[in-house]
Enzyme design. Structure first.
Site, short mmCIF file in Angstrom:
data_model
loop_
_atom_site.label_atom_id
_atom_site.label_comp_id
_atom_site.label_asym_id
_atom_site.label_seq_id
_atom_site.Cartn_x
_atom_site.Cartn_y
_atom_site.Cartn_z
CB SER A 81 16.15 10.11 -3.56
OG SER A 81 14.77 9.91 -3.76
CE LYS A 84 14.13 6.78 -1.19
NZ LYS A 84 13.89 7.97 -2.00
CB SER A 141 15.91 5.81 -5.09
OG SER A 141 15.78 7.01 -4.39
#
Length: 525
Positions: A81, A84, A141
């Site tokens: 993640s 992101k 997230s």
């Protein structure tokens, strides 16, 4: 050996009979035995995968970009993640350049709604503002929010991933390739500790107005309140204010962290942690190392923000919900490679327009013939609704319209060498009446004669510091204003001047929402 077994049995009375009883019972129920064995193997495999994730780390002085520590930092690994961060970086870029706004409503596609956890729980067809998707992606997230942002910016997740990779290369992230907007494991979706540290630094300096998102413990994401996945480090490490966590089986526990103490700013990245607790401990250790090695005072060298390219080479799809497939890209191969220099016109040539010797047509007949030609060309084009138009078809369609239009006039050279008639000397000029003078009164509500006061302080330094901080906090409404410290018998007033009444009131409302002091200052009479 037997003695040791007897001693162990004596110390654990009843354990062996219990194990024997459970084993006999499982043998009688083979399905339960198989289920337990499969669960054990899956658990063992999961543990092995997490432990097998390669470790990499980097520590950087955020002010200068100097690398203070590096280990396997250029090894391509799964970013999870941390991806992101790039999704958010491009979203901020799109907002700054007018592709969308924080209040733009995004209609959630089936593709975004179907993303696995961690997720916000968005439904297909639901509409939600960009600001809430940003909060969900940055703080919780959320995978569905990240995908929705990518589709909103570039039309599809695949097109957005191409833009992510192109932006990464522009930032100097030479070993990074993105395949999706959320970071779940996918073939070819790889980055490095070095590249992610660079991205974290750009996030800090390129979009400071959004950086505070990463230090929030919780946030309102419209659907529900969300908690920060990095809240434990934020709450335990002095000066920590971001940035992003990441985890998958293949990646392990990843984190790009940043902390500020005094004038020092350190960014640390870890890939392949064995658990969130051990990862946080390692990051804290690396941040400490960074603060020890970084100089107390260093000249700030901001990274260069890449030039804006937008969705270059990408056709943005409509805002209607879709299944996540990329739209068709249409490229025109008609670029002019060289501009020819025009030839000089002969000095003795006089150009005049001479009408063709064609029968005169009235306006109605001319209009009718043009409409007929355009209608015919349109009908021919409409028959190929599911086919792409190539260059030849476009030229043919234009030619069909052009050939049907009547010729009105043409330009021919005339070489008679005519001279202009001399101006008569006795021209009388009419007296010009003076224009009336219009007196207007400046409006105090629409003009920029208002201001706001954001507090009174004991010295000028504190007032100027608050002005600068407020200007960075509320850039959208305070841009172009004059920051001024006004000395009074009771202290130093921090003011912004040069606002209209509407902007002054809007600025105060927005600052009040952040629990900041603000009052409007009207124009002096």
């Amino acid at each position: 050996m037997a003695d040791k077994a007897q001693v162990w049995s004596a110390r654990t009375p009843g354990l062996i009979p219990a194990i024997s009883f459970l084993f006999r019972r499982m043998v009688r129920r083979p399905l339960q035995l198989i289920a337990v064995m499969v669960a054990f193997l899956l658990l063992l495999g999961h543990s092995t995968q997490v432990q097998a994730a390669p470790y990499a780390a980097m520590v950087m002085d955020g002010r200068t970009g100097e690398v203070l520590h590096s280990r396997n930092a250029n090894t391509r690994l799964h970013p999870a993640s941390l991806t992101k961060m790039m999704t958010l970086y491009i979203t901020f870029e799109a907002i700054r350049n007018g592709e969308l706004s924080l209040d733009t409503k995004v209609q959630i596609s089936r593709n975004a709604a179907a993303e696995p956890p961690s997720k916000l729980g968005l439904r297909s067809g639901q509409k939600i503002a960009v600001r809430y998707l940003i909060r969900a992606a940055a703080i919780k997230s959320a995978n569905d929010a990240a995908t929705a942002l990518g589709e909103a910016v570039s039309g599809s997740e695949a097109a957005f991933a191409r833009r992510m990779t192109r932006t990464a290369k522009a930032l100097g992230m030479t070993k990074t390739t993105f395949k999706n907007a959320h970071g779940l494991t996918q073939k070819g979706h790889l980055s490095t500790a070095h590249d992610m540290t660079i991205l974290g630094r750009h996030m800090l300096y390129d979009y400071p107005e959004y950086y505070n998102l990463f230090s929030r413990r919780t946030a309102d994401a419209k659907v529900r309140q969300v908690a920060n996945t990095n809240r434990r480090l934020l709450g335990s490490y002095k000066g920590a204010d971001g940035i992003k966590t990441g985890y998958t089986n293949a990646a392990g526990f990843n984190l790009v962290a940043s902390a500020k103490r005094g004038d020092e700013r350190i960014i640390a990245t870890v890939f392949g942690g064995k658990s969130s607790a051990s990862r946080n401990a390692k990051v804290a250790e690396l941040l400490d190392l960074g603060f020890r090695r970084a100089p107390t005072h260093a000249k700030l060298r901001r990274p260069s923000r890449p030039s804006y390219q937008g969705n270059k080479g990408i056709q943005v799809a409509s805002s209607e919900p879709h299944d996540g497939r990329a739209g068709k890209t249409i490229r025109v191969n008609g670029a002019v490679l060289k501009s020819l220099r025009p030839k000089s016109r002969p000095e003795s040539t006089v150009v005049v327009a001479i009408a063709d010797e064609t029968p005169e047509q009235d306006d109605d007949a001319l209009k009718a013939s043009i409409d007929a030609a355009i209608t015919e060309a349109t009908l021919e084009t409409a028959q190929a609704t599911n086919e792409d138009l190539n260059d030849a078809q476009i030229i043919a369609a234009v030619a069909s319209v052009s050939s049907a239009l009547p010729t009105v006039s043409r330009v021919q050279p005339y070489r008679g060498g005519l001279r202009p008639i001399a101006r008569p000397a006795n021209i009388e000029t009419a007296a010009v009446a003076p224009e009336p003078v219009v007196v207007t009164r400046l409006s105090s509500s629409g003009g920029r004669y208002w201001g706001i006061n954001v507090g009174r302080y004991t010295n000028r330094f504190k007032a100027e510091k608050v002005l600068l901080k407020t200007a960075l906090t509320e850039m959208s409404t305070l841009s172009g204003t004059l920051r001024k410290v006004v000395k009074s018998p009771r202290g130093f007033d921090a003011t912004f001047q040069g606002l209209s009444q509407d902007r002054a009131e809007l600025a105060c409302r927005r600052l009040a929402a952040r629990n900041l002091t603000c009052r409007t200052i009207g124009p002096r009479s």
